[in-house]
Design a protein around this motif. Structure first.
Motif: not given
Length: 295
Positions: A90-102
């Motif tokens: 909603l704020k239109n912020v470019k970001h990096e997603l880091r998916f952790l293993m569970n």
């Protein structure tokens, strides 16, 4: 390359978010979400001067690109993580997603002292201004109030209505029976390896009958209750853009983050307003639904 992934580090780009999966050299199979769907989602967002209009209705703030990018440590299925992804969208912020293993305990513990998500980091470790944020609604509040993320106040305060929380609580058990067995069957990054799946099953018990396979086999008898819940929700939604009359608010942060998980369930009958609402946030915030992997 848009929607492309590279093994051994597993980095890529989905829409406006750079993606990193901390799961060895496993490919992020959730990229099965077709590239055409991703392109279609972004095509719905058109630039006009310094603003972005979605379907001619919602004007997003100008794109915010910090250096380095904010990093969100998360699980794809986690509704609390989705709350933060909605705010960033909603704020239109470019970001990096880091998916952790569970089953990854070390990474979050090193950051915040225990196993938890979401975690948002700002700046570079060891440099002035580096911050590590936790607790989903605290992170959302920071994103919407800090001028470095664009104009404050995009997300209104939660309304005083109680029916949304009551609806979520009413559906808690049936949705655990329907979604939990699907999470560990779906090609989600946190469950690519057996240890991750085992950790989730061990830590997320389902009321008796508690066996995950048994609950998956109960789908046919559980679907009518879930469909009844969706029909109950339909008149509660004010518009496809916001559930409450005053506008986009914390009500939406909470509700959409729950509804996204429902898209993993094949056989649900989505009332028109509920479907339009889910589609709006999926496209506007660049958070893929699970429709293409529903089971």
């Amino acid at each position: 390359m848009e929607g492309a992934f590279v093994a051994a580090g597993v980095r890529g780009v989905l829409g406006g978010a750079r993606v990193v999966s901390l799961c060895g050299a496993s490919t992020i199979r959730s990229a099965r979400l077709k590239a055409t769907d991703r392109v279609g989602s972004r095509a719905a967002i058109r630039m006009h001067h310094a603003e972005t209009t979605v379907d001619g209705a919602l004007e997003l703030p100008p794109k915010v690109t910090l250096s380095p990018l904010p990093v969100l440590y998360n699980y794809d299925h986690c509704p609390f993580c989705v709350r933060v992804r909605v705010a960033l969208g909603l704020k239109n912020v470019k970001h990096e997603l880091r998916f952790l293993m569970n089953d990854d305990v070390d990474t979050p513990t090193a950051l915040v002292g225990k196993k938890m998500v979401p975690i948002l980091t700002l700046g570079r470790p060891g440099e002035a201004g580096y911050e590590v944020l936790k607790e989903s609604l605290d992170i959302v509040a920071r994103i919407d109030s800090d001028p470095q993320f664009g104009p404050p106040g995009v997300i209104k305060a939660a309304s005083e209505r109680t029916d949304i929380d009551e609806w979520i609580k009413k559906g808690k058990v049936v949705m655990r029976r329907l979604t939990s067995p699907r999470y560990v069957r779906a090609p989600l990054p946190e469950f690519h390896l057996q240890d991750g799946r085992d950790a989730y099953i061990r830590n997320h018990k389902i009321p008796e009958p508690s066996d995950y396979d048994a609950n998956f086999e109960m789908t046919a008898e559980l679907l009518p209750e879930a469909n009844d819940l969706l029909r109950e929700l339909e008149p509660m939604i004010f518009s496809e853009m916001h559930v409450s009359e005053a506008g986009i608010s914390y009500d939406d942060i909470v509700l959409f983050s729950r509804l996204r998980s429902w898209t993993l369930i094949k056989g649900l009958v989505w009332p028109p307003k509920v479907k339009a609402y889910v589609d709006f946030y999926t496209k506007t915030c660049d958070i893929p639904s699970y429709e293409l992997m529903a089971m």
